[in-house]
Design an enzyme around this catalytic site. Structure first.
Site, PDB file in Angstrom:
ATOM      1  NE  ARG A  20      -2.589  -1.766   3.273  1.00  0.00           N
ATOM      2  CZ  ARG A  20      -3.117  -1.850   4.483  1.00  0.00           C
ATOM      3  NH1 ARG A  20      -4.130  -1.083   4.820  1.00  0.00           N
ATOM      4  NH2 ARG A  20      -2.623  -2.695   5.368  1.00  0.00           N
ATOM      5  CD  GLN A  78       7.831 -14.027   7.409  1.00  0.00           C
ATOM      6  OE1 GLN A  78       7.875 -12.806   7.560  1.00  0.00           O
ATOM      7  NE2 GLN A  78       6.749 -14.749   7.673  1.00  0.00           N
ATOM      8  CB  THR A  84       2.299 -12.045  12.781  1.00  0.00           C
ATOM      9  OG1 THR A  84       1.061 -12.698  13.115  1.00  0.00           O
ATOM     10  CG2 THR A  84       2.007 -10.745  12.039  1.00  0.00           C
ATOM     11  CE1 TYR A 105       3.600  -7.477  13.581  1.00  0.00           C
ATOM     12  CE2 TYR A 105       3.332  -6.824  15.878  1.00  0.00           C
ATOM     13  CZ  TYR A 105       3.133  -7.740  14.857  1.00  0.00           C
ATOM     14  OH  TYR A 105       2.477  -8.919  15.114  1.00  0.00           O
ATOM     15  CE1 TYR A 390      36.594  21.095 -12.957  1.00  0.00           C
ATOM     16  CE2 TYR A 390      34.801  22.086 -14.203  1.00  0.00           C
ATOM     17  CZ  TYR A 390      35.597  20.994 -13.915  1.00  0.00           C
ATOM     18  OH  TYR A 390      35.392  19.823 -14.584  1.00  0.00           O
TER      19      TYR A 390
END
Length: 469
Positions: A20, A78, A84, A105, A390
């Protein structure tokens, strides 16, 4: 469990897909106040007393590992996201020497060390097999309801499975638990995936432990915001707003003034001294440290920089720079990485400085570019001066010694040294060193041609008056 348990290991579940979020970045790496969500959870677990932190990773595992490579964190994989319960099972070997496991979490960045510590102490004091962190919310829609008898948790009922009476319960499951390690993994062996999603749910452990006659208790978080998860961009913004208010309130309690706190952005870890005044629209990021008695006027953005005491900054951009006491900056100044302004320096409007040191009480008042330079004390850089650093291939340095004066609209072509107390005449392009106390004039001599305008008009216009019909 004995009452003498004094520490625990934290297992952070961070393997979710995060679909999401609509992002290529792993969800737990999205930032809240400058820190990845997972970083907030890890730091709060450590502050709460976790002696080890084990993170269960899945999608974007290598990216997550790299983000925390310098922290004392362990990782387990995992490979397939099967719920869970399955996620916690991946950490079984990693925590086999522990007595107590705290489950968190990675997408709950608002949890605080104080609440986690209280949860653990409650769990240990009551010698529970499991303690469920709950919260009471105004709208429990979408959350699992906590079914209790007294303070004992009998079950956690997902909304789709809840009766009308159970749906009326406003106490929800946060998803944070404290477990007796041995008992939770024994219970997980009995969890099955006989559900619509085909997943192994950690919530099933509650009913299994109850059937075994174990003690499962509820610990209510006092601030429901702490258990707010982040699943999409809208929730990310909500979490950012909540944490931002916490940070700014903490700074104000220590003596910092924010004229309009809701318009400011201050990252976690930013330090600000007392009696500093922050105007609306100011953005302070990264490892920035601001001293005492400063005034910072928006829209100013300061990133990973150190600012001393009594500094005034107006509508400027500062990155990876050091600004010492009593400096005045702005408006519309751009300090790029490697800039060091010493005490009493003044940098005015439309000035850019990069990888340069400016000595005490020197002035770069307006419309100049200073790149790769070492400027001494009490130097004046006139309007429109350019440090030409430069050559198309390499950067070169310019040295301007103490007390030098650089006239307006001059170019200092590096490598070049301007000696102590010397002057550079306005409009000069300096390509050679200027010795101490000398005046450098590097421009064509002015020549005035009397009557030139009249002659041109006669030639171009066909008449002495130069007027057109």
């Amino acid at each position: 469990m004995g009452g003498n348990v004094v520490d625990f290991a934290a297992v952070v579940l961070a393997a979710g897909e995060g679909t999401r979020m609509k992002s290529e970045v792993p969800k737990v790496l999205h930032k809240i106040c400058g820190v990845p969500m997972l970083g907030h959870v890890i730091s709060q677990a450590k502050k709460a007393g976790a002696k080890r932190v084990i993170v269960v990773v899945g999608r974007g595992a290598e990216e997550v590992k790299r983000a925390f490579a310098e922290q004392e964190v362990e990782f387990v994989l995992q490979a397939e996201q099967k719920g869970t319960g399955h996620a916690l099972m991946q950490a079984e070997d990693a925590v086999k020497s522990e007595d107590t496991v705290l489950v968190l979490y990675g997408d709950m960045p608002l949890i605080t060390a104080e609440t986690l510590k209280s949860l653990f102490e409650f769990h240990a004091r009551n010698q529970a097999a499991a303690t469920v962190m709950t919260a009471r919310v105004k709208d429990p829609s979408g959350y699992g309801r906590v079914i209790k008898e007294g303070n004992r948790v009998l079950a956690i009922r997902e909304e789709k499975d809840a009766s009308p009476e159970e749906r009326a319960i406003d106490e929800i499951n946060s998803g944070i638990y404290c477990f007796n390690r041995e008992k939770v993994f024994n219970a997980l062996e009995q969890v099955n995936n006989d559900n619509v999603q085909g997943e192994y749910y950690l919530t099933d452990v509650v009913e299994i432990l109850n059937r075994q006659g174990e003690k499962v208790l509820a610990f209510e978080a006092q601030d429901p915001d702490e258990v707010q998860g982040v699943n999409d961009r809208n929730q990310l913004a909500q979490a950012q707003a909540i944490m931002q208010k916490r940070i700014i309130r903490s700074l104000m309690a220590r003596g910092v003034t924010f004229l309009n706190p809701d318009t400011c952005v201050v990252d976690e870890g930013v330090e600000i001294g007392r009696d500093t005044v922050i105007y609306p629209g100011v953005i302070l990021e990264g490892k920035t440290r601001i001293g005492e008695g400063c005034t910072i006027v928006g829209y100013t953005r300061i990133i990973d920089s150190v600012v001393g005491n009594r500094v005034e900054i107006t509508m400027s951009h500062i990155r990876e720079s050091v600004v010492e006491d009593g400096v005045k900056i702005g408006p519309f100044v751009n300090l790029r990485p490697g800039t060091h302004l010493m005490a009493g320096v003044k940098v005015g409007d439309f000035v850019e400085i990069k990888n340069s040191k400016v000595g005490e009480n020197s002035k770069v008042p307006h419309l100049s570019y200073v790149g790769d330079a070492d400027i001494g004390r009490n130097v004046n850089i006139g309007a429109g001066v350019i440090f030409v650093n430069y050559d198309g291939f390499k950067k070169h340095r310019t040295v301007v010694e103490d007390g030098a004066f650089i006239g307006c609209n001059s170019n200092l072509v590096a490598p070049v040294r301007i000696g102590q107390g010397s002057y550079v005449a306005a409009g000069s392009t300096v390509t050679k060193d200027v010795e101490e106390g000398a005046l450098a004039i590097a421009r064509s001599r002015q020549e005035n041609k009397p009557g030139w305008v009249k002659k041109r008009k006669e030639r171009e216009g066909g008449g002495s008056s130069g007027k057109q019909a």
